[in-house]
Design a protein around this motif. Structure first.
Motif, PDB file in Angstrom:
ATOM      1  N   PHE A  47      46.429   7.330 -89.404  1.00 57.78           N
ATOM      2  CA  PHE A  47      45.868   8.413 -88.595  1.00 57.78           C
ATOM      3  C   PHE A  47      44.378   8.610 -88.898  1.00 57.78           C
ATOM      4  CE2 PHE A  47      50.373   9.042 -88.770  1.00 57.78           C
ATOM      5  CZ  PHE A  47      50.694   9.459 -87.483  1.00 57.78           C
ATOM      6  N   SER A  48      43.742   7.581 -89.438  1.00 57.42           N
ATOM      7  CA  SER A  48      42.307   7.587 -89.735  1.00 57.42           C
ATOM      8  C   SER A  48      41.915   8.624 -90.784  1.00 57.42           C
ATOM      9  CB  SER A  48      41.487   7.803 -88.456  1.00 57.42           C
ATOM     10  OG  SER A  48      41.774   6.801 -87.516  1.00 57.42           O
ATOM     11  N   LEU A  49      42.831   8.922 -91.707  1.00 52.61           N
ATOM     12  CA  LEU A  49      42.557   9.867 -92.782  1.00 52.61           C
ATOM     13  C   LEU A  49      42.672   9.168 -94.131  1.00 52.61           C
ATOM     14  CD1 LEU A  49      44.598  12.933 -91.499  1.00 52.61           C
ATOM     15  CD2 LEU A  49      42.143  12.538 -91.283  1.00 52.61           C
ATOM     16  N   ILE A  50      41.869   9.613 -95.067  1.00 51.64           N
ATOM     17  CA  ILE A  50      41.891   9.072 -96.420  1.00 51.64           C
ATOM     18  C   ILE A  50      42.179  10.233 -97.367  1.00 51.64           C
ATOM     19  CG2 ILE A  50      40.579   7.833 -98.184  1.00 51.64           C
ATOM     20  CD1 ILE A  50      38.655   7.083 -95.736  1.00 51.64           C
ATOM     21  N   PRO A  51      43.414  10.318 -97.918  1.00 56.77           N
ATOM     22  CA  PRO A  51      43.719  11.417 -98.847  1.00 56.77           C
ATOM     23  C   PRO A  51      42.900  11.299-100.133  1.00 56.77           C
ATOM     24  CG  PRO A  51      45.734  10.297 -98.121  1.00 56.77           C
ATOM     25  CD  PRO A  51      44.569   9.461 -97.669  1.00 56.77           C
ATOM     26  N   ALA A  52      42.625  12.441-100.732  1.00 58.87           N
ATOM     27  CA  ALA A  52      41.951  12.440-102.035  1.00 58.87           C
ATOM     28  C   ALA A  52      42.843  11.748-103.056  1.00 58.87           C
ATOM     29  CB  ALA A  52      41.672  13.881-102.462  1.00 58.87           C
ATOM     30  N   PRO A  53      42.255  11.230-104.124  1.00 53.87           N
ATOM     31  CA  PRO A  53      43.077  10.606-105.170  1.00 53.87           C
ATOM     32  C   PRO A  53      44.140  11.580-105.678  1.00 53.87           C
ATOM     33  CG  PRO A  53      40.752  10.198-105.555  1.00 53.87           C
ATOM     34  CD  PRO A  53      40.824  11.187-104.440  1.00 53.87           C
ATOM     35  N   PRO A  54      45.263  11.068-106.164  1.00 58.71           N
ATOM     36  CA  PRO A  54      46.326  11.951-106.672  1.00 58.71           C
ATOM     37  C   PRO A  54      45.821  12.887-107.767  1.00 58.71           C
ATOM     38  CG  PRO A  54      47.104   9.687-106.537  1.00 58.71           C
ATOM     39  CD  PRO A  54      45.635   9.657-106.259  1.00 58.71           C
ATOM     40  N   ASN A  55      46.409  14.071-107.782  1.00 59.70           N
ATOM     41  CA  ASN A  55      46.115  15.081-108.816  1.00 59.70           C
ATOM     42  C   ASN A  55      44.659  15.533-108.830  1.00 59.70           C
ATOM     43  OD1 ASN A  55      48.849  14.938-109.784  1.00 59.70           O
ATOM     44  ND2 ASN A  55      48.280  12.987-110.725  1.00 59.70           N
ATOM     45  N   THR A  56      44.061  15.596-107.637  1.00 62.69           N
ATOM     46  CA  THR A  56      42.695  16.108-107.527  1.00 62.69           C
ATOM     47  C   THR A  56      42.666  17.226-106.485  1.00 62.69           C
ATOM     48  OG1 THR A  56      42.134  14.365-105.945  1.00 62.69           O
ATOM     49  CG2 THR A  56      41.539  13.979-108.241  1.00 62.69           C
ATOM     50  N   PRO A  57      43.066  18.433-106.886  1.00 65.14           N
ATOM     51  CA  PRO A  57      43.036  19.551-105.938  1.00 65.14           C
ATOM     52  C   PRO A  57      41.606  19.938-105.587  1.00 65.14           C
ATOM     53  CG  PRO A  57      43.469  20.361-108.136  1.00 65.14           C
ATOM     54  CD  PRO A  57      43.495  18.852-108.215  1.00 65.14           C
ATOM     55  N   LEU A  58      41.462  20.614-104.465  1.00 57.55           N
ATOM     56  CA  LEU A  58      40.160  21.144-104.073  1.00 57.55           C
ATOM     57  C   LEU A  58      39.865  22.362-104.944  1.00 57.55           C
ATOM     58  CD1 LEU A  58      37.952  20.600-101.904  1.00 57.55           C
ATOM     59  CD2 LEU A  58      38.941  22.517-100.651  1.00 57.55           C
ATOM     60  N   ILE A  59      38.625  22.453-105.411  1.00 59.37           N
ATOM     61  CA  ILE A  59      38.183  23.516-106.316  1.00 59.37           C
ATOM     62  C   ILE A  59      36.881  24.093-105.790  1.00 59.37           C
ATOM     63  CG2 ILE A  59      37.352  23.992-108.665  1.00 59.37           C
ATOM     64  CD1 ILE A  59      39.084  21.579-109.541  1.00 59.37           C
ATOM     65  N   SER A  60      36.727  25.391-105.953  1.00 59.19           N
ATOM     66  CA  SER A  60      35.444  26.019-105.669  1.00 59.19           C
ATOM     67  C   SER A  60      35.299  27.254-106.556  1.00 59.19           C
ATOM     68  CB  SER A  60      35.324  26.424-104.201  1.00 59.19           C
ATOM     69  OG  SER A  60      34.063  27.036-103.975  1.00 59.19           O
ATOM     70  N   HIS A  61      34.110  27.428-107.109  1.00 63.36           N
ATOM     71  CA  HIS A  61      33.816  28.610-107.923  1.00 63.36           C
ATOM     72  C   HIS A  61      33.101  29.678-107.098  1.00 63.36           C
ATOM     73  CE1 HIS A  61      35.107  26.758-111.684  1.00 63.36           C
ATOM     74  NE2 HIS A  61      34.550  25.646-111.235  1.00 63.36           N
ATOM     75  N   PHE A  62      32.961  29.443-105.807  1.00 62.73           N
ATOM     76  CA  PHE A  62      32.275  30.373-104.913  1.00 62.73           C
ATOM     77  C   PHE A  62      33.184  30.733-103.752  1.00 62.73           C
ATOM     78  CE2 PHE A  62      29.166  27.627-106.935  1.00 62.73           C
ATOM     79  CZ  PHE A  62      28.321  28.548-107.503  1.00 62.73           C
ATOM     80  N   PRO A  63      33.154  31.960-103.257  1.00 61.54           N
ATOM     81  CA  PRO A  63      32.414  33.085-103.815  1.00 61.54           C
ATOM     82  C   PRO A  63      32.993  33.493-105.166  1.00 61.54           C
ATOM     83  CG  PRO A  63      33.904  33.855-102.117  1.00 61.54           C
ATOM     84  CD  PRO A  63      33.995  32.361-102.128  1.00 61.54           C
TER      85      PRO A  63
END
Length: 199
Positions: A47-63
């Protein structure tokens, strides 16, 4: 639509080919991904998507907010053909994906510009991010070019749609009933209704 949550084990008769065949029979499918590796994640490439590597959740310290930093408020596009206007920010927890070029992709929700995917929600992965940035972004999973919720419209009439969601919690009661900030409810309920209706 059929919903598949890619954190579970599946019966042997549910294979990528079976799912593709269902789509060709005008069946719509929602794929809710996980941060762990599952057999169906390999289907994302179809489906033309590339999943992130395993065990790599999205993180953000903002806000600025209380941890966990893997639960991220994400602004919803102000104008999008799939979404109702003026949906408040949604809470997201899960894994991002990158896009391969395809006119059949329908990006719906992208990661915040300051977010990144890493092996930990601490800053212990910061050195790896700096190293990747020094190499011109090679291996860097960061920023608003990452998808969180993406549709795929098959080209032929009478064929189904697929929706790829980076985390099942976006549909859950906990996020639907949560507040982004005191007095500001999340937009998860409305967002989930809109993306489910499109699919």
């Amino acid at each position: 639509p059929i919903s598949l949550f890619c954190t579970l084990a599946y019966a042997q008769d549910i294979t990528p080919q079976v799912l593709v065949d269902l789509l060709s029979k005008n069946v719509n499918i929602i794929f809710a991904l996980s941060t762990t590796q599952t057999p169906l994640m390999s289907l994302a490439a179809e489906f033309s998507l590339i999943p992130a590597p395993p065990n790599t959740p999205l993180i953000s310290h903002f806000p600025k907010r209380e941890p966990p930093f893997t639960t991220i408020p994400v602004s919803v596009p102000a104008s999008h053909p799939v979404l109702t206007s003026k949906i408040p920010p949604v809470l997201f927890s899960g894994a991002p994906h990158a896009y391969s070029p395809s006119p059949l992709l329908v990006p719906i929700l992208n990661a915040p510009p300051e977010s990144f995917a890493a092996e930990s929600d601490s800053d212990s992965s910061a050195d790896a991010i700096v190293d990747a940035a020094d190499r011109g972004g090679e291996g860097l999973w960061a920023g608003s070019q990452l998808g969180l919720v993406t549709g795929f419209q098959l080209a032929r009439p009478g064929h189904g749609r697929a929706l790829w969601v980076g985390g099942v919690s976006i549909f859950g009661d906990e996020f639907a009933n949560a507040e982004i900030s005191p007095g500001q409810p999340s937009g998860n309920k409305f967002f989930a209704q809109d993306i489910s209706a499109w699919t």
